[in-house]
Design a protein around this motif. Sequence first.
Motif, PDB file in Angstrom:
ATOM      1  N   SER A 121       7.104   2.400   3.149  1.00  0.00           N
ATOM      2  CA  SER A 121       7.299   1.126   2.471  1.00  0.00           C
ATOM      3  C   SER A 121       8.579   0.455   2.972  1.00  0.00           C
ATOM      4  O   SER A 121       8.603  -0.740   3.255  1.00  0.00           O
ATOM      5  CB  SER A 121       7.365   1.327   0.965  1.00  0.00           C
ATOM      6  N   ASN A 180       0.826  -1.209   0.000  1.00  0.00           N
ATOM      7  CA  ASN A 180       0.000   0.000   0.000  1.00  0.00           C
ATOM      8  C   ASN A 180       0.859   1.257   0.000  1.00  0.00           C
ATOM      9  O   ASN A 180       0.562   2.220  -0.710  1.00  0.00           O
ATOM     10  CB  ASN A 180      -0.950   0.016   1.198  1.00  0.00           C
ATOM     11  N   ALA A 181       1.930   1.240   0.778  1.00  0.00           N
ATOM     12  CA  ALA A 181       2.818   2.404   0.827  1.00  0.00           C
ATOM     13  C   ALA A 181       3.500   2.627  -0.521  1.00  0.00           C
ATOM     14  O   ALA A 181       3.673   3.773  -0.941  1.00  0.00           O
ATOM     15  CB  ALA A 181       3.857   2.226   1.939  1.00  0.00           C
ATOM     16  N   VAL A 207       2.236   1.843  -3.485  1.00  0.00           N
ATOM     17  CA  VAL A 207       1.209   2.392  -4.374  1.00  0.00           C
ATOM     18  C   VAL A 207       1.038   3.889  -4.127  1.00  0.00           C
ATOM     19  O   VAL A 207       0.895   4.669  -5.066  1.00  0.00           O
ATOM     20  CB  VAL A 207      -0.134   1.639  -4.171  1.00  0.00           C
ATOM     21  N   GLU A 208       1.102   4.276  -2.853  1.00  0.00           N
ATOM     22  CA  GLU A 208       0.930   5.683  -2.487  1.00  0.00           C
ATOM     23  C   GLU A 208       2.234   6.477  -2.563  1.00  0.00           C
ATOM     24  O   GLU A 208       2.272   7.654  -2.189  1.00  0.00           O
ATOM     25  CB  GLU A 208       0.326   5.770  -1.085  1.00  0.00           C
ATOM     26  N   LYS A 209       3.312   5.817  -3.033  1.00  0.00           N
ATOM     27  CA  LYS A 209       4.623   6.441  -3.181  1.00  0.00           C
ATOM     28  C   LYS A 209       5.157   7.001  -1.858  1.00  0.00           C
ATOM     29  O   LYS A 209       5.844   8.023  -1.819  1.00  0.00           O
ATOM     30  CB  LYS A 209       4.612   7.508  -4.267  1.00  0.00           C
ATOM     31  N   GLN A 210       4.844   6.293  -0.782  1.00  0.00           N
ATOM     32  CA  GLN A 210       5.371   6.631   0.543  1.00  0.00           C
ATOM     33  C   GLN A 210       6.597   5.750   0.782  1.00  0.00           C
ATOM     34  O   GLN A 210       6.522   4.709   1.434  1.00  0.00           O
ATOM     35  CB  GLN A 210       4.313   6.414   1.623  1.00  0.00           C
TER      36      GLN A 210
END
Length: 126
Positions: A50, A40-41, A43-46
Amino acid sequence: MGSYNPAQAYKNNSVTTASPGELTLMLYNGALKFLKQAKNALVEKQWEKSHEYNVRVQDIFQELIVTLDRSYPIAEQMFQLYDYLYRRMIEANIKKEIAILDEVEEFVIQFRDTWKQAMVLAKTQG
Protein backbone atom coordinates in the motif's frame (compact mmCIF):
# COMPACT_ATOMS: atom_id res chain seq x y z
CA MET A 1 22.87 -10.51 -20.80
CA GLY A 2 19.46 -8.87 -20.50
CA SER A 3 16.37 -10.36 -22.00
CA TYR A 4 14.17 -8.52 -24.47
CA ASN A 5 10.71 -7.70 -23.14
CA PRO A 6 8.39 -6.66 -25.99
CA ALA A 7 5.73 -5.28 -23.63
CA GLN A 8 8.27 -3.07 -21.86
CA ALA A 9 9.72 -1.94 -25.19
CA TYR A 10 6.23 -0.95 -26.39
CA LYS A 11 5.56 0.92 -23.15
CA ASN A 12 8.87 2.80 -23.36
CA ASN A 13 8.24 3.69 -27.01
CA SER A 14 4.71 4.92 -26.29
CA VAL A 15 6.03 7.26 -23.59
CA THR A 16 8.93 8.61 -25.64
CA THR A 17 6.72 9.32 -28.67
CA ALA A 18 3.69 10.71 -26.81
CA SER A 19 2.65 14.34 -27.02
CA PRO A 20 2.59 16.42 -23.83
CA GLY A 21 -1.20 16.02 -23.74
CA GLU A 22 -0.94 12.25 -24.07
CA LEU A 23 1.70 12.17 -21.33
CA THR A 24 -0.63 14.02 -18.97
CA LEU A 25 -3.37 11.50 -19.76
CA MET A 26 -0.91 8.67 -19.04
CA LEU A 27 -0.09 10.25 -15.67
CA TYR A 28 -3.77 10.47 -14.74
CA ASN A 29 -4.34 6.85 -15.78
CA GLY A 30 -1.24 5.76 -13.87
CA ALA A 31 -2.45 7.56 -10.75
CA LEU A 32 -5.81 5.79 -11.02
CA LYS A 33 -4.12 2.41 -11.44
CA PHE A 34 -1.89 2.92 -8.40
CA LEU A 35 -4.78 4.31 -6.32
CA LYS A 36 -6.75 1.13 -6.96
CA GLN A 37 -3.72 -1.00 -6.08
CA ALA A 38 -3.12 1.01 -2.89
CA LYS A 39 -6.76 0.51 -1.85
CA ASN A 40 -6.62 -3.21 -2.56
CA ALA A 41 -3.40 -3.54 -0.57
CA LEU A 42 -4.99 -1.72 2.39
CA VAL A 43 -7.99 -4.05 2.31
CA GLU A 44 -5.60 -7.01 2.33
CA LYS A 45 -3.53 -5.37 5.11
CA GLN A 46 -0.42 -5.39 2.91
CA TRP A 47 1.02 -2.23 4.43
CA GLU A 48 4.29 -2.20 2.48
CA LYS A 49 2.54 -2.67 -0.86
CA SER A 50 0.00 0.00 0.00
CA HIS A 51 2.83 2.37 0.90
CA GLU A 52 4.63 1.60 -2.37
CA TYR A 53 1.56 2.34 -4.50
CA ASN A 54 0.73 5.43 -2.46
CA VAL A 55 4.23 6.82 -3.04
CA ARG A 56 3.85 6.20 -6.77
CA VAL A 57 0.70 8.35 -6.79
CA GLN A 58 2.57 11.01 -4.83
CA ASP A 59 5.34 10.90 -7.45
CA ILE A 60 2.76 11.40 -10.19
CA PHE A 61 1.36 14.47 -8.45
CA GLN A 62 4.88 15.85 -8.11
CA GLU A 63 5.43 15.31 -11.83
CA LEU A 64 2.15 17.03 -12.65
CA ILE A 65 3.21 19.97 -10.45
CA VAL A 66 6.67 20.43 -11.97
CA THR A 67 5.37 20.19 -15.54
CA LEU A 68 2.65 22.82 -15.12
CA ASP A 69 2.99 25.62 -17.66
CA ARG A 70 2.85 28.61 -15.34
CA SER A 71 2.20 31.01 -18.23
CA TYR A 72 -1.50 30.11 -18.03
CA PRO A 73 -3.64 31.57 -15.22
CA ILE A 74 -5.30 28.19 -14.52
CA ALA A 75 -1.89 26.71 -13.69
CA GLU A 76 -1.96 28.24 -10.20
CA GLN A 77 -5.34 26.65 -9.49
CA MET A 78 -4.10 23.29 -10.79
CA PHE A 79 -0.98 23.65 -8.64
CA GLN A 80 -3.14 24.14 -5.57
CA LEU A 81 -5.31 21.13 -6.43
CA TYR A 82 -2.34 18.86 -7.15
CA ASP A 83 -0.62 20.02 -3.97
CA TYR A 84 -3.77 19.34 -1.94
CA LEU A 85 -4.10 15.84 -3.42
CA TYR A 86 -0.40 15.17 -2.84
CA ARG A 87 -0.83 16.09 0.84
CA ARG A 88 -3.97 13.94 1.06
CA MET A 89 -1.98 10.99 -0.27
CA ILE A 90 0.58 11.49 2.49
CA GLU A 91 -2.26 11.60 5.01
CA ALA A 92 -3.82 8.45 3.55
CA ASN A 93 -0.46 6.72 3.80
CA ILE A 94 -0.02 7.67 7.44
CA LYS A 95 -3.59 6.96 8.56
CA LYS A 96 -4.18 3.99 6.23
CA GLU A 97 -7.62 5.35 5.30
CA ILE A 98 -9.36 4.16 2.16
CA ALA A 99 -11.82 7.07 2.35
CA ILE A 100 -9.01 9.52 1.61
CA LEU A 101 -7.90 7.41 -1.35
CA ASP A 102 -11.51 7.42 -2.59
CA GLU A 103 -11.56 11.23 -2.39
CA VAL A 104 -8.32 11.53 -4.36
CA GLU A 105 -9.55 9.00 -6.90
CA GLU A 106 -12.71 11.05 -7.55
CA PHE A 107 -10.60 14.13 -8.32
CA VAL A 108 -8.27 12.20 -10.62
CA ILE A 109 -11.20 10.68 -12.52
CA GLN A 110 -12.61 14.18 -13.06
CA PHE A 111 -9.21 15.49 -14.18
CA ARG A 112 -8.72 12.58 -16.57
CA ASP A 113 -12.17 12.82 -18.09
CA THR A 114 -11.90 16.58 -18.52
CA TRP A 115 -8.43 16.21 -20.03
CA LYS A 116 -9.73 13.62 -22.52
CA GLN A 117 -12.49 16.05 -23.59
CA ALA A 118 -9.96 18.87 -23.94
CA MET A 119 -7.75 16.68 -26.14
CA VAL A 120 -10.71 15.83 -28.39
CA LEU A 121 -11.65 19.52 -28.66
CA ALA A 122 -8.08 20.48 -29.44
CA LYS A 123 -7.91 17.91 -32.25
CA THR A 124 -11.19 19.01 -33.81
CA GLN A 125 -10.26 22.70 -33.62
CA GLY A 126 -6.62 22.35 -34.55
